[in-house]
Design a protein around this motif. Structure first.
Motif, PDB file in Angstrom:
ATOM      1  N   ALA A 107     -10.688  83.643 -16.404  1.00 42.45           N
ATOM      2  CA  ALA A 107     -10.931  82.267 -15.973  1.00 42.45           C
ATOM      3  C   ALA A 107     -12.100  81.656 -16.739  1.00 42.45           C
ATOM      4  CB  ALA A 107     -11.201  82.228 -14.472  1.00 42.45           C
ATOM      5  N   GLN A 108     -13.162  82.449 -16.961  1.00 43.57           N
ATOM      6  CA  GLN A 108     -14.305  81.902 -17.680  1.00 43.57           C
ATOM      7  C   GLN A 108     -13.952  81.611 -19.135  1.00 43.57           C
ATOM      8  OE1 GLN A 108     -18.139  83.612 -17.020  1.00 43.57           O
ATOM      9  NE2 GLN A 108     -18.785  83.238 -19.131  1.00 43.57           N
ATOM     10  N   ARG A 109     -13.198  82.506 -19.770  1.00 43.19           N
ATOM     11  CA  ARG A 109     -12.802  82.253 -21.156  1.00 43.19           C
ATOM     12  C   ARG A 109     -11.909  81.028 -21.250  1.00 43.19           C
ATOM     13  NH1 ARG A 109     -16.323  85.036 -21.057  1.00 43.19           N
ATOM     14  NH2 ARG A 109     -16.865  86.860 -22.309  1.00 43.19           N
ATOM     15  N   ILE A 110     -11.046  80.841 -20.260  1.00 49.59           N
ATOM     16  CA  ILE A 110     -10.198  79.645 -20.246  1.00 49.59           C
ATOM     17  C   ILE A 110     -11.050  78.397 -20.084  1.00 49.59           C
ATOM     18  CG2 ILE A 110      -8.434  78.411 -18.917  1.00 49.59           C
ATOM     19  CD1 ILE A 110      -7.102  81.115 -18.396  1.00 49.59           C
ATOM     20  N   ARG A 111     -12.047  78.454 -19.226  1.00 49.79           N
ATOM     21  CA  ARG A 111     -12.954  77.316 -19.062  1.00 49.79           C
ATOM     22  C   ARG A 111     -13.623  76.985 -20.385  1.00 49.79           C
ATOM     23  NH1 ARG A 111     -13.326  72.891 -17.162  1.00 49.79           N
ATOM     24  NH2 ARG A 111     -12.837  73.665 -15.076  1.00 49.79           N
ATOM     25  N   ALA A 116     -11.097  78.804  -8.398  1.00 50.70           N
ATOM     26  CA  ALA A 116     -12.552  78.850  -8.244  1.00 50.70           C
ATOM     27  C   ALA A 116     -13.261  78.213  -9.425  1.00 50.70           C
ATOM     28  CB  ALA A 116     -13.007  80.297  -8.079  1.00 50.70           C
ATOM     29  N   ALA A 117     -12.643  78.296 -10.600  1.00 55.02           N
ATOM     30  CA  ALA A 117     -13.244  77.711 -11.805  1.00 55.02           C
ATOM     31  C   ALA A 117     -12.888  76.239 -11.972  1.00 55.02           C
ATOM     32  CB  ALA A 117     -12.793  78.502 -13.033  1.00 55.02           C
ATOM     33  N   GLY A 118     -12.161  75.680 -10.996  1.00 54.66           N
ATOM     34  CA  GLY A 118     -11.788  74.268 -11.072  1.00 54.66           C
ATOM     35  C   GLY A 118     -10.719  73.985 -12.105  1.00 54.66           C
ATOM     36  N   LEU A 119      -9.873  74.972 -12.377  1.00 50.77           N
ATOM     37  CA  LEU A 119      -8.832  74.831 -13.391  1.00 50.77           C
ATOM     38  C   LEU A 119      -7.464  74.751 -12.730  1.00 50.77           C
ATOM     39  CD1 LEU A 119     -10.230  77.547 -15.808  1.00 50.77           C
ATOM     40  CD2 LEU A 119     -10.011  75.127 -16.397  1.00 50.77           C
ATOM     41  N   SER A 178     -20.504  87.564 -21.468  1.00 53.84           N
ATOM     42  CA  SER A 178     -21.028  86.924 -20.279  1.00 53.84           C
ATOM     43  C   SER A 178     -19.868  86.413 -19.484  1.00 53.84           C
ATOM     44  CB  SER A 178     -21.954  85.769 -20.650  1.00 53.84           C
ATOM     45  OG  SER A 178     -21.240  84.793 -21.348  1.00 53.84           O
ATOM     46  N   GLY A 179     -20.097  86.176 -18.219  1.00 49.43           N
ATOM     47  CA  GLY A 179     -19.039  85.630 -17.382  1.00 49.43           C
ATOM     48  C   GLY A 179     -18.665  86.576 -16.290  1.00 49.43           C
ATOM     49  N   ALA A 180     -17.990  86.011 -15.286  1.00 46.62           N
ATOM     50  CA  ALA A 180     -17.608  86.779 -14.126  1.00 46.62           C
ATOM     51  C   ALA A 180     -16.797  87.980 -14.539  1.00 46.62           C
ATOM     52  CB  ALA A 180     -16.800  85.900 -13.170  1.00 46.62           C
ATOM     53  N   GLY A 181     -17.226  89.138 -14.048  1.00 44.64           N
ATOM     54  CA  GLY A 181     -16.485  90.338 -14.343  1.00 44.64           C
ATOM     55  C   GLY A 181     -16.497  90.669 -15.818  1.00 44.64           C
ATOM     56  N   ALA A 182     -17.651  90.539 -16.493  1.00 44.05           N
ATOM     57  CA  ALA A 182     -17.694  90.732 -17.933  1.00 44.05           C
ATOM     58  C   ALA A 182     -17.104  92.073 -18.308  1.00 44.05           C
ATOM     59  CB  ALA A 182     -19.146  90.650 -18.404  1.00 44.05           C
ATOM     60  N   PRO A 183     -16.162  92.085 -19.237  1.00 45.03           N
ATOM     61  CA  PRO A 183     -15.469  93.319 -19.571  1.00 45.03           C
ATOM     62  C   PRO A 183     -16.186  94.107 -20.636  1.00 45.03           C
ATOM     63  CG  PRO A 183     -14.520  91.536 -20.781  1.00 45.03           C
ATOM     64  CD  PRO A 183     -15.642  90.953 -19.961  1.00 45.03           C
ATOM     65  N   ARG A 184     -15.799  95.363 -20.711  1.00 45.87           N
ATOM     66  CA  ARG A 184     -16.277  96.165 -21.822  1.00 45.87           C
ATOM     67  C   ARG A 184     -15.342  95.928 -22.977  1.00 45.87           C
ATOM     68  NH1 ARG A 184     -17.200 101.653 -18.638  1.00 45.87           N
ATOM     69  NH2 ARG A 184     -14.938 101.500 -18.716  1.00 45.87           N
ATOM     70  N   GLY A 185     -15.253  94.687 -23.359  1.00 49.29           N
ATOM     71  CA  GLY A 185     -14.322  94.354 -24.424  1.00 49.29           C
ATOM     72  C   GLY A 185     -14.990  94.430 -25.766  1.00 49.29           C
ATOM     73  N   ILE A 236     -27.222  78.691 -15.919  1.00 46.87           N
ATOM     74  CA  ILE A 236     -25.927  78.857 -16.596  1.00 46.87           C
ATOM     75  C   ILE A 236     -25.944  80.030 -17.570  1.00 46.87           C
ATOM     76  CG2 ILE A 236     -26.247  77.420 -18.663  1.00 46.87           C
ATOM     77  CD1 ILE A 236     -23.446  76.237 -18.007  1.00 46.87           C
ATOM     78  N   LYS A 237     -27.143  80.511 -17.913  1.00 45.68           N
ATOM     79  CA  LYS A 237     -27.240  81.683 -18.777  1.00 45.68           C
ATOM     80  C   LYS A 237     -26.918  82.973 -18.029  1.00 45.68           C
ATOM     81  CE  LYS A 237     -30.747  79.695 -21.880  1.00 45.68           C
ATOM     82  NZ  LYS A 237     -32.161  79.804 -22.336  1.00 45.68           N
ATOM     83  N   VAL A 238     -26.903  82.898 -16.703  1.00 49.35           N
ATOM     84  CA  VAL A 238     -26.636  84.102 -15.905  1.00 49.35           C
ATOM     85  C   VAL A 238     -25.139  84.420 -15.990  1.00 49.35           C
ATOM     86  CG1 VAL A 238     -26.665  85.114 -13.588  1.00 49.35           C
ATOM     87  CG2 VAL A 238     -28.557  83.636 -14.341  1.00 49.35           C
ATOM     88  N   PRO A 239     -24.772  85.652 -16.364  1.00 44.08           N
ATOM     89  CA  PRO A 239     -23.347  86.014 -16.406  1.00 44.08           C
ATOM     90  C   PRO A 239     -22.668  85.774 -15.060  1.00 44.08           C
ATOM     91  CG  PRO A 239     -24.677  87.704 -17.467  1.00 44.08           C
ATOM     92  CD  PRO A 239     -25.636  86.762 -16.794  1.00 44.08           C
ATOM     93  N   GLY A 240     -21.542  85.088 -15.097  1.00 44.60           N
ATOM     94  CA  GLY A 240     -20.815  84.789 -13.864  1.00 44.60           C
ATOM     95  C   GLY A 240     -21.005  83.371 -13.386  1.00 44.60           C
ATOM     96  N   VAL A 241     -21.904  82.618 -14.043  1.00 47.06           N
ATOM     97  CA  VAL A 241     -22.135  81.223 -13.668  1.00 47.06           C
ATOM     98  C   VAL A 241     -21.609  80.346 -14.802  1.00 47.06           C
ATOM     99  CG1 VAL A 241     -23.808  79.472 -12.964  1.00 47.06           C
ATOM    100  CG2 VAL A 241     -24.185  81.874 -12.366  1.00 47.06           C
ATOM    101  N   GLY A 242     -20.400  79.871 -14.675  1.00 44.94           N
ATOM    102  CA  GLY A 242     -19.855  78.954 -15.668  1.00 44.94           C
ATOM    103  C   GLY A 242     -20.210  77.520 -15.341  1.00 44.94           C
ATOM    104  N   LYS A 243     -19.711  76.599 -16.163  1.00 44.20           N
ATOM    105  CA  LYS A 243     -20.040  75.187 -15.973  1.00 44.20           C
ATOM    106  C   LYS A 243     -19.526  74.665 -14.636  1.00 44.20           C
ATOM    107  CE  LYS A 243     -19.802  70.676 -18.233  1.00 44.20           C
ATOM    108  NZ  LYS A 243     -19.447  69.949 -17.005  1.00 44.20           N
TER     109      LYS A 243
END
Length: 709
Positions: free
Chosen positions: A348-352, A383-386, A593-600, A682-689
């Motif tokens: 969701a964060q990457r889509i945002r 939740a991301a408003g998408l 960064s972002g909600a549920g940041a993966p070990r990608g 907004i720099k905190v991982p999991g807090v998108g716009k």
């Protein structure tokens, strides 16, 4: 109509070769994104313009009403009218309805609209207790048997080695199959498979009717030929008779419906049956970036290498090696997530980020192996408003605002039939404005936004048709196009992220695609046991990869639920695409960064390290808070308790789960960072716009009240 030379203009060398091969048999091997629909519609148009084809004696066959409608639209845009573009079932039903009085006599039986309802009655009559899901599986098994030309009495033998629905035996399925056929006969009903079976019987025993149909249709074009069933192929042979005016188009690497009876053997064996056939290969990929095409090629190349190493495996045809015609794009992203919730949050964060960067939501898709995986992504996107659209949900033309819009446009066309060109699009906007359409979308979400999206799709379609058909395009033509699309459920594009299963994504494409849940047991699916079944799963992933134009992300999770045991592992297919993937977990986790940041990992990614001990962080939760979970916490417990109380009350007020507001890991990260400004937050991982706009003021006010003086 365009001249033959004008029709060929703009085709590449291979497409031109396909378009000008007018005498059958012709086999076009067309890889994903290589312009096969363009090639075959231009072939038909070129044949008509050259006088070789009579449009009224040309039948183009495909597998979905949407694909048939798309073919008709393209032919009209090329100035070709009169060609029949239909599905196998649609063409067969039309012929059966016409010839039934001559071949059988009396009224034609009614069509079974719901197999499950009839099977329920059959099972009850046999005193069998079967749930609805089991009956759906049984309906699918009966369809497989019929299209594979297996009658009830031969089913048990033919089904040896097949996975039986709901754990039944082949003998029990055969009994239910027999009961189903008897129930149809007693009620004077037939199903869609019977339409093909009965027509095959008529054409086999009534030479006069067969001759009439063969005289009516002189040229046949079959799209998606890798998906034909034995029953469909038998009907095609009877339509053709002893002629060879046949053009087939397909790609054996995109055979993903074997469970329905589809088989690629007719495509792969075409040259053996028609030794004089012209074979054309389309390998220039105009859809996907070189990075995506490389990933697709590697996936299939690994299958070929495996077959060469182990001669016990089935013989697989050499796959088409695609060559991208597009500029280089971003690298394919591999993302390992701690659990399903973290995966949905990361996606969701990457889509945002993509949407904020200018990618339209309608050009983004999340594709999964099973429909049950969609719920987590629906929640995360909301939740991301998408906005999103679930493929397979309510049909577009069943929506109230769409039905009203078409009625209003039809009335406008009757009142002013002389409108043409740009006047048509202007009038369409005026008409739909009375139903709530505006140039800008509403700020509201939910039903109001969905209504606007539907009307906006109608406006966009009017713009597209006017651009394609020029100054002579009329409002009456727009209404006719909408009526035809409604009849065939060929919906225009609706804004919103698409959520869809991999199977339902066939034939579609997007700028950005997220292939999710790529763990062993889901990809390949757990019940794929044989080499052939596992290979079909590989082809399914190949189809998913080749849906993407520019951005492709491949994600998987280590556990199902938050805090669950990390027992999952990445799909074996991912290591075929990138052999270094096995070292990802230990050596190259992304500083995502972002909600549920993966070990990608993305090529060139940096390693996220603990701010306390400096070790590489292993999980999404660790990277979110920036430290190992074993290292001492640096937040104030009172601050975290305050944030948790706020989250609970906010979730209750919004009637959403608490994690939709912020996950536990994000709350810990906020408590540790103690941001003082929106820029810090907004720099905190999991807090998108979206979450910053929605929750930022409350969070900053809470932190201001808890900060030490």
């Amino acid at each position: 109509m365009s001249t033959p030379d004008e029709i060929l203009r703009g085709l590449d060398a291979e497409q031109r070769q396909a378009a000008t091969a007018l005498r059958g048999p012709v086999c076009i091997l067309a890889g994903a994104g290589t312009g096969k629909t363009r090639a075959i519609t231009h072939r038909i148009a070129y044949g008509v313009a050259s006088g070789v084809f009579d449009p009224h004696r040309t039948l183009a066959l495909t597998f979905t009403a949407r694909a048939a409608a798309e073919m008709r639209t393209r032919l009209r845009d090329l100035g070709v009218d009169g060609v029949q573009a239909r599905t196998f079932h649609s063409a067969a039903l039309r012929q059966l309805q016409y010839f039934w009085p001559q071949a059988v006599g009396g009224p034609m039986p009614t069509l079974v609209e719901n197999k499950v309802r009839l099977l329920t009655q059959v099972a009850q009559g046999m005193r069998m207790s079967v749930d609805r899901a089991g009956l759906r599986d049984l309906a699918g098994e009966i369809e497989w048997a019929k299209v594979s030309l297996h009658a009830p009495e031969g089913y048990a033998e033919a089904a040896k080695g097949r996975e039986m629905p709901s754990g039944w035996t082949a003998t029990t399925v055969a009994r239910l199959y027999t009961g189903y056929e008897e129930a149809k006969t007693a009620r004077n009903m037939i199903d869609f498979e019977d339409v093909l079976l009965i027509l095959v019987g008529i054409l086999s025993t009534e030479p006069r009717i067969a001759a009439t149909i063969r005289d009516q249709y002189r040229v046949f074009v079959v799209d998606e030929y890798q998906d034909v069933s034995p029953l469909q192929h038998r009907l095609l042979d009877l339509w053709l008779g002893d002629r060879a005016d046949l053009c087939v188009v397909g790609d054996s690497s995109q055979t993903i419906y074997s469970f329905t009876g589809a088989t690629s053997r007719f495509l792969t064996g075409f040259r053996e049956r028609h030794q004089e056939a012209t074979v054309v290969k389309l390998v220039r990929d105009y859809r996907s970036s070189p990075q995506i095409v490389e990933a697709a090629n590697r996936l299939l190349a690994a299958r070929t290498a495996e077959g060469q190493r182990d001669r016990r495996l089935p013989h697989w045809p050499e796959p088409l090696q695609l060559t991208s015609q597009r500029p280089a794009g971003p690298d394919v992203v591999f993302a390992e997530c701690t659990d399903d919730e973290a995966e949905a949050g990361w996606v969701a964060q990457r889509i945002r980020e993509l949407v904020d960067g200018g990618t339209p939501p309608a050009e983004i898709a999340v594709l999964f192996r099973t429909n049950g995986q969609s719920e987590a992504f629906e929640t995360a996107l909301s939740a991301a408003g998408l906005g999103y659209q679930l493929r397979g949900g309510e049909r577009f033309f069943s929506r109230r605002e769409v039905r009203d819009g078409i009625l209003q446009l039809r009335a406008a066309a009757r009142a002013d039939p002389g409108l043409t060109g740009e006047e048509v699009t202007a009038r369409a906007r005026d008409v739909l404005a009375s139903l709530g359409y505006s140039a800008e979308p509403p700020a509201a979400t939910g039903a109001a936004r969905e209504r606007w999206e539907s009307l906006h799709a109608l406006v966009n379609l009017a713009d597209q048709l006017a651009a394609a058909r020029g100054a002579e395009f009329t409002l009456t033509e727009l209404v006719a196009e909408l009526d035809e699309r409604a009849q065939h459920q060929h919906a225009p594009t609706v804004q919103g992220v698409t959520l869809a299963s991999l199977h339902s994504a066939k034939g579609l494409e997007w700028d950005a695609v997220f292939l999710v849940g790529l763990s062993e047991g889901l990809m390949p699916i757990s019940f794929a046991d044989t080499p052939a079944e596992i290979d079909e799963e590989r082809r399914l992933l190949y189809v998913g990869i080749t849906r993407a134009r520019q951005h492709l992300s491949l994600t998987w999770t280590l556990s199902r639920g938050t805090g669950g045991r990390a027992s999952r592992r990445a799909s074996r297919f991912l290591r075929d695409i990138d052999p270094t993937l096995g070292g990802t977990r230990e050596h190259a986790p992304a500083a995502a960064s972002g909600a549920g940041a993966p070990r990608g990992r993305r090529r060139g990614a940096t390693v996220a390290t603990c701010r306390t001990c400096g070790k590489a962080l292993e999980t999404g939760a660790e990277r979110k808070v920036g430290r190992c979970l074993d290292c001492p916490a640096t937040y104030d417990e009172a601050v975290l308790d305050t944030l948790r109380d706020w989250r609970a009350s906010t979730a209750r007020a919004g009637k959403v789960p608490a994690f939709v507001v912020f996950t536990d890991a994000t709350l810990v990260a906020i408590a540790e960072a103690m941001p003082a400004t929106p820029l810090d937050l907004i720099k905190v991982p999991g807090v998108g716009k979206a979450k910053l706009d929605r929750y930022g003021p409350d969070v900053l006010e809470l932190l201001h009240g808890t900060a030490p003086a």
